[in-house]
Design a protein around this motif. Structure first.
Motif, PDB file in Angstrom:
ATOM      1  N   TYR A 191      27.841  22.898  16.682  1.00 26.23           N
ATOM      2  CA  TYR A 191      26.926  24.007  16.950  1.00 26.23           C
ATOM      3  C   TYR A 191      27.766  25.240  17.275  1.00 26.23           C
ATOM      4  CZ  TYR A 191      27.608  20.771  20.849  1.00 26.23           C
ATOM      5  OH  TYR A 191      28.138  19.849  21.710  1.00 26.23           O
ATOM      6  N   LEU A 192      27.300  26.417  16.888  1.00 28.06           N
ATOM      7  CA  LEU A 192      28.068  27.634  17.114  1.00 28.06           C
ATOM      8  C   LEU A 192      28.155  27.981  18.600  1.00 28.06           C
ATOM      9  CD1 LEU A 192      26.967  29.927  14.164  1.00 28.06           C
ATOM     10  CD2 LEU A 192      28.999  28.486  14.366  1.00 28.06           C
ATOM     11  N   GLU A 193      27.073  27.735  19.342  1.00 32.11           N
ATOM     12  CA  GLU A 193      27.099  27.916  20.790  1.00 32.11           C
ATOM     13  C   GLU A 193      27.494  26.587  21.416  1.00 32.11           C
ATOM     14  OE1 GLU A 193      23.910  29.019  24.356  1.00 32.11           O
ATOM     15  OE2 GLU A 193      23.354  27.722  22.689  1.00 32.11           O
ATOM     16  N   SER A 194      28.558  26.585  22.206  1.00 30.31           N
ATOM     17  CA  SER A 194      28.983  25.343  22.839  1.00 30.31           C
ATOM     18  C   SER A 194      27.974  24.919  23.899  1.00 30.31           C
ATOM     19  CB  SER A 194      30.366  25.517  23.467  1.00 30.31           C
ATOM     20  OG  SER A 194      30.281  26.389  24.586  1.00 30.31           O
ATOM     21  N   GLN A 195      28.180  23.738  24.459  1.00 29.89           N
ATOM     22  CA  GLN A 195      27.375  23.313  25.597  1.00 29.89           C
ATOM     23  C   GLN A 195      27.554  24.329  26.731  1.00 29.89           C
ATOM     24  OE1 GLN A 195      25.368  20.673  25.724  1.00 29.89           O
ATOM     25  NE2 GLN A 195      25.975  19.558  23.866  1.00 29.89           N
ATOM     26  N   ILE A 196      26.485  24.606  27.445  1.00 29.93           N
ATOM     27  CA  ILE A 196      26.572  25.579  28.536  1.00 29.93           C
ATOM     28  C   ILE A 196      25.374  25.427  29.454  1.00 29.93           C
ATOM     29  CG2 ILE A 196      25.425  27.386  27.183  1.00 29.93           C
ATOM     30  CD1 ILE A 196      27.230  29.424  28.692  1.00 29.93           C
ATOM     31  N   ALA A 197      25.614  25.637  30.753  1.00 30.21           N
ATOM     32  CA  ALA A 197      24.527  25.624  31.734  1.00 30.21           C
ATOM     33  C   ALA A 197      24.869  26.581  32.858  1.00 30.21           C
ATOM     34  CB  ALA A 197      24.314  24.217  32.282  1.00 30.21           C
ATOM     35  N   MET A 198      23.848  27.278  33.349  1.00 35.77           N
ATOM     36  CA  MET A 198      23.988  28.131  34.523  1.00 35.77           C
ATOM     37  C   MET A 198      22.889  27.757  35.508  1.00 35.77           C
ATOM     38  SD  MET A 198      24.141  32.291  34.966  1.00 35.77           S
ATOM     39  CE  MET A 198      22.424  32.638  34.560  1.00 35.77           C
ATOM     40  N   ILE A 209      17.659  26.313  36.259  1.00 29.88           N
ATOM     41  CA  ILE A 209      18.772  26.033  35.359  1.00 29.88           C
ATOM     42  C   ILE A 209      18.497  26.648  33.992  1.00 29.88           C
ATOM     43  CG2 ILE A 209      20.158  24.242  34.259  1.00 29.88           C
ATOM     44  CD1 ILE A 209      19.360  22.405  36.562  1.00 29.88           C
ATOM     45  N   HIS A 210      19.386  27.529  33.577  1.00 29.25           N
ATOM     46  CA  HIS A 210      19.397  28.029  32.210  1.00 29.25           C
ATOM     47  C   HIS A 210      20.400  27.157  31.449  1.00 29.25           C
ATOM     48  CE1 HIS A 210      17.187  31.711  33.264  1.00 29.25           C
ATOM     49  NE2 HIS A 210      17.941  31.760  34.347  1.00 29.25           N
ATOM     50  N   VAL A 211      19.945  26.513  30.390  1.00 29.82           N
ATOM     51  CA  VAL A 211      20.811  25.537  29.729  1.00 29.82           C
ATOM     52  C   VAL A 211      20.488  25.488  28.243  1.00 29.82           C
ATOM     53  CG1 VAL A 211      19.196  23.677  30.303  1.00 29.82           C
ATOM     54  CG2 VAL A 211      21.568  23.094  29.765  1.00 29.82           C
ATOM     55  N   SER A 212      21.487  25.170  27.457  1.00 27.25           N
ATOM     56  CA  SER A 212      21.296  25.015  26.014  1.00 27.25           C
ATOM     57  C   SER A 212      20.971  23.555  25.737  1.00 27.25           C
ATOM     58  CB  SER A 212      22.573  25.438  25.275  1.00 27.25           C
ATOM     59  OG  SER A 212      22.355  25.515  23.889  1.00 27.25           O
ATOM     60  N   THR A 250      20.679  14.935  24.505  1.00 26.06           N
ATOM     61  CA  THR A 250      21.086  14.287  25.763  1.00 26.06           C
ATOM     62  C   THR A 250      22.389  14.850  26.305  1.00 26.06           C
ATOM     63  OG1 THR A 250      22.355  12.555  24.627  1.00 26.06           O
ATOM     64  CG2 THR A 250      20.016  12.119  25.025  1.00 26.06           C
ATOM     65  N   GLN A 251      23.186  15.462  25.481  1.00 23.42           N
ATOM     66  CA  GLN A 251      24.527  15.861  25.893  1.00 23.42           C
ATOM     67  C   GLN A 251      24.538  17.001  26.901  1.00 23.42           C
ATOM     68  OE1 GLN A 251      27.292  13.798  24.457  1.00 23.42           O
ATOM     69  NE2 GLN A 251      25.271  12.852  24.407  1.00 23.42           N
ATOM     70  N   ALA A 252      23.458  17.765  26.970  1.00 21.28           N
ATOM     71  CA  ALA A 252      23.389  18.862  27.943  1.00 21.28           C
ATOM     72  C   ALA A 252      23.223  18.356  29.371  1.00 21.28           C
ATOM     73  CB  ALA A 252      22.234  19.800  27.581  1.00 21.28           C
ATOM     74  N   ASN A 253      22.833  17.095  29.531  1.00 25.30           N
ATOM     75  CA  ASN A 253      22.586  16.555  30.871  1.00 25.30           C
ATOM     76  C   ASN A 253      23.795  16.733  31.787  1.00 25.30           C
ATOM     77  OD1 ASN A 253      20.163  15.718  29.796  1.00 25.30           O
ATOM     78  ND2 ASN A 253      20.680  13.548  29.745  1.00 25.30           N
ATOM     79  N   LEU A 254      24.964  16.390  31.272  1.00 19.97           N
ATOM     80  CA  LEU A 254      26.200  16.460  32.054  1.00 19.97           C
ATOM     81  C   LEU A 254      26.446  17.873  32.577  1.00 19.97           C
ATOM     82  CD1 LEU A 254      29.115  15.622  32.952  1.00 19.97           C
ATOM     83  CD2 LEU A 254      29.816  16.050  30.594  1.00 19.97           C
ATOM     84  N   ALA A 270      26.185  28.918  39.566  1.00 25.01           N
ATOM     85  CA  ALA A 270      27.350  28.285  38.956  1.00 25.01           C
ATOM     86  C   ALA A 270      27.117  28.133  37.461  1.00 25.01           C
ATOM     87  CB  ALA A 270      27.607  26.920  39.584  1.00 25.01           C
ATOM     88  N   LYS A 271      28.163  28.414  36.690  1.00 25.77           N
ATOM     89  CA  LYS A 271      28.082  28.300  35.230  1.00 25.77           C
ATOM     90  C   LYS A 271      29.190  27.384  34.723  1.00 25.77           C
ATOM     91  CE  LYS A 271      27.559  32.038  32.627  1.00 25.77           C
ATOM     92  NZ  LYS A 271      27.933  33.273  31.857  1.00 25.77           N
ATOM     93  N   LEU A 272      28.824  26.502  33.808  1.00 25.94           N
ATOM     94  CA  LEU A 272      29.800  25.617  33.165  1.00 25.94           C
ATOM     95  C   LEU A 272      29.729  25.816  31.663  1.00 25.94           C
ATOM     96  CD1 LEU A 272      31.816  23.348  32.857  1.00 25.94           C
ATOM     97  CD2 LEU A 272      30.010  21.703  33.380  1.00 25.94           C
ATOM     98  N   ARG A 273      30.776  26.402  31.101  1.00 23.41           N
ATOM     99  CA  ARG A 273      30.891  26.560  29.657  1.00 23.41           C
ATOM    100  C   ARG A 273      32.246  25.996  29.233  1.00 23.41           C
ATOM    101  NH1 ARG A 273      33.255  30.572  26.456  1.00 23.41           N
ATOM    102  NH2 ARG A 273      33.387  32.048  28.191  1.00 23.41           N
TER     103      ARG A 273
END
Length: 783
Positions: A191-198, A209-212, A250-254, A270-273
């Protein structure tokens, strides 16, 4: 209320109802860079950036985890491990407890998270994550399907069997029989946008939670379990994703759980990209398979019996391997009737990342197996593969029972194939290609026409439901929210068209809003090609509830029969009375008519008994066919796709422009999987194809030189789907099989089509060249 006689206002032109080629609602934002993704959202003051500390071993006991240097690194604010999880340290979608957020005493694949570090900048967090001192006691890893099959055969979940008839007897009495094995590689979602969550902490135990993600409700549940809070305390919001393809089911769960844990621990957003290399290592892929097959058939090439064993590399945890391997069995027939069959799955545990959903969800692997069987029969009998394909197609009144005991009632493949066969000039081109190959020593051409039959519905029956929320405002504008997520496929646009159709107003007055668990609860994943089917029906249900209230109101006010009230062209009319939609809404508001409604839909007719292997798991089937022509350089194994002709079934298409785009994109992605995308792990379990520099997906130059795509006309869905349309997310992916078989046809020409090439996937130039050498050696040794 204004006078209801015809006024002087011009009648607007209604644009963008159903069955019209409407642009994607965010297309202009995509190309201009204005589309807002999670990483574009304004960062709250004091936000922390999170990075993960990953395992360097594929299988080992963790004897010590020293994070002293991590905590002392510049900018570090917090470090969390499994010991810091207040709830259940598990992010698995099935609740098996086999997929920890952070590993503690044991790691089971390279790239498994051990801890997370939060710092004031992303660079600081990433640098700090590399400073951990980990002491391992290595254990023997199981990395391949072969090693898993030869060893303990540990499974991540229960296998499944589908059976119809007596396959053993059918094989024993068949005039002809062939045994073989097919290897099919996996695929990175890319996917062009990687996994990400804020994650943004709220009052008490609340968190936003804002998440892809393709599955907001699952993220909500996982985060709630991790934090040990009620589901209602967690709100998950998704406006759009930069691609998903199943990799964000399911992969966005982490990523969401980790960001939420840091946010609640520190009281700061907190943001994880992850870096793209880390994303590749951490997240699951399409399952690779080894498929053993035995087929019995007549002298005419009709299949009498089939047995197949689908061994899959599932990875270290269950994830979605059960449903994925199940669906491989469901589609191991593709469009062909098996009078007797036994199909078994084998979801093998390996010390690699846990594989997951990918466009088609196991169906493509099953269909590739079906097409290999057809090719084997064709070569054994000296027939053209298309001839054998047509002889084995499902019928309409007989030969229509699947291995899972669902009767096919909507089969249109014979007519669809005949249409494409004539339109693309298959037989004339076949003759021309044979003549070309006879006169060309180096450059060989190949041609193949393959069909697609894909079942539409979640096989987990409870997922076949959706909710929606529609608001009509006093100026006549409409807001629609539903449980489906937008990942570029045009779901928001199609649902907006559906709502515009119900109110008969211009689609520009419909505003889709971000998917959020705060508006529509208990959403199903946007997957299984069911996004529009489910959410479109739910939104239609909500819009009709409001329209019915407006109808009752105006009928009472005007003293007319409700049946005479019509919505059309932005107005409501009854007899000689007419008024604009905004005027009607304002009048209804003043009369205290409710202008908001929830909607719900559940797919009818379907049911499934997995233990018995029987039921009706699919509401309907989507069909298609593709004819591909290729040229292969037999000195290097390199090839080009010269021409592709596609005829695909979208029922009565809601949006032909978007649907055609889905067909084109799905085909190219399927072609990439089968020809060039190759995942490779070394002997230590390290993924070496971990970035764009080492993993090749189709580029502009790889697309067919001539690409002709048609949607099947005058073929509305026979079931009561939304406006008689058909799903188009996953089915076109399998059209790419035609390229694999065209390559096989070209390769077979080096031995005068005497032997089935048994070309495995991905058919990289190296594999094509190896297969050519093997066929030439076999031809030289043959009498």
């Amino acid at each position: 209320m204004p006078d209801a006689v015809a006024d002087a206002a011009p009648v607007p032109t209604i644009v963008g109802g159903v069955h019209s080629a409407r642009p994607h609602d965010s297309a202009h934002k995509h190309v201009s860079g204005e589309a807002v993704y999670v990483d574009d959202i304004a960062e709250p003051a004091g936000m922390l950036h999170v990075a993960l500390g990953l395992s360097a071993k594929a299988h080992a006991r963790v004897l010590a985890l020293d994070l002293t240097r991590v905590r002392a690194a510049p900018g570090v604010v917090a470090v969390v491990t499994a010991a810091d999880v207040p709830g259940v340290n598990d992010i698995g979608c099935l609740g098996k407890g086999d997929e920890p957020l952070f590993a503690s005493d044991r790691v089971e694949h390279v790239g498994q998270p051990l801890f997370a570090v939060a710092a004031t900048s992303r660079d600081q967090a990433r640098r700090a994550a590399k400073l951990a001192d980990v002491t391992y006691a290595e254990l023997p890893p199981v990395l391949t399907i072969a090693a898993a099959r030869d060893g303990a055969r540990d499974l991540v979940t229960a296998p499944m069997t589908l059976a119809v008839g007596d396959s053993a007897a059918a094989l024993a009495t068949a005039p002809h029989r062939i045994d073989g094995r097919l290897a099919i590689g996996g695929q990175e979602h890319f996917y062009l946008e990687s996994q990400i969550a804020m994650a943004v902490p709220g009052e008490d135990d609340e968190v936003l939670i804002h998440v892809s993600t393709q599955h907001p409700t699952e993220v909500q549940h996982i985060v709630a379990h991790i934090l040990r809070v009620p589901n209602g305390a967690v709100t998950v919001e998704v406006r759009r994703m930069g691609g998903g393809f199943g990799g964000k089911e399911t992969q966005a769960n982490l990523f969401a759980a980790c960001a939420a844990l840091i946010a609640k621990k520190t009281g700061r957003a907190a943001k994880l990209r992850p870096d793209r290399d880390d994303d590749f290592q951490i997240t699951g892929k399409r399952h690779d398979f080894e498929i053993d097959y035995r087929v019995g058939f007549t002298g005419e090439g009709r299949i009498t019996g089939v047995e197949m064993l689908f061994a899959a590399r599932a990875g270290y945890a269950a994830d979605l391997s059960g449903p994925v391997t199940d669906r491989a069995l469901f589609h191991a027939d593709n469009g062909y009737h098996y009078p007797a069959a036994r199909l078994d799955s084998l979801p093998l545990k390996t010390n690699t990342v846990s594989n997951t959903a990918f466009r088609g969800f196991g169906g493509p692997q099953g269909m590739v197996a079906a097409e290999r069987v057809i090719d084997e029969i064709a070569f054994a009998l000296g027939e053209d593969p298309l001839t054998i394909r047509k002889r084995n197609l499902y019928g309409t009144t007989d030969r229509n029972l699947t291995p899972y005991h669902q009767t096919i009632t909507d089969n249109i493949l014979p007519e669809l194939i005949a249409d494409l066969e004539a339109d693309c000039g298959y037989w004339e081109r076949r003759a021309a290609i044979r003549a070309h190959n006879a006169g060309s020593r180096i450059m060989k051409k190949g041609l193949a026409l393959t069909p697609v039959k894909f079942g539409i519905s979640f096989t987990a029956t409870h997922y076949n439901q959706a909710g929606a929320l529609v608001h009509v405002y006093t100026d006549g504008s409409v807001q629609v929210n539903h449980g489906g997520t937008e990942m570029g496929q045009g779901l928001y646009t199609k649902v907006a068209q559906i709502v515009a159709e119900e109110f008969q107003i211009d689609i520009t007055h419909i505003r889709p809003t971000a998917t959020t668990t705060g508006k529509v609860p208990n959403t199903s994943a946007t997957a299984a090609s069911s996004g529009t089917d489910l959410n479109g029906k739910a939104a239609q249900n909500a819009a009709r509830a409001i329209r019915d209230r407006l109808t009752a109101f105006i009928a009472e006010r005007w003293g007319v029969d409700p049946a005479s009230v019509r919505f059309a062209a932005g107005r409501v009319t009854a007899g000689d009375r007419s008024m604009s939609f905004p005027d009607l809404v304002r009048a209804a508001y003043m009369a205290r008519v409710q202008l908001s409604a929830t909607g719900f839909y559940k797919t009818p007719k379907i049911h499934w008994d997995r233990a018995a292997g029987r039921g009706t798991p699919f509401y309907y089937f989507a069909y298609g066919a593709a004819c591909s022509e290729v040229t292969v350089d037999t000195l290097t194994g390199e090839y080009v796709v010269d021409r592709v002709d596609i005829l695909h079934d979208c029922g009565h298409s809601l949006n032909p422009a978007i649907d055609k785009g889905q067909v084109e994109g799905g085909f190219v992605q399927g072609m990439g999987w089968l020809t060039m995308e190759e995942l490779w792990w070394d002997a230590q379990g390290r993924l070496r194809t971990h970035a764009p520099s080492t993993y090749k997906i189709p580029a502009c130059g790889d697309r067919p030189r001539s690409f002709n795509v048609r949607l099947l006309a005058n073929a509305p869905n026979r079931e009561d789907s939304i406006h008689r349309s058909k799903a188009v997310g996953e089915p076109p992916f399998m059209l790419g099989m035609s390229v694999l078989h065209a390559l096989s046809d070209a390769v077979a020409s080096v031995a005068d089509h005497r032997f089935c090439p048994q070309l495995d996937a991905p058919a990289t130039p190296e594999r094509v060249l190896t297969t050519i050498a093997r066929l030439r050696a076999r031809a030289a040794a043959a009498p």
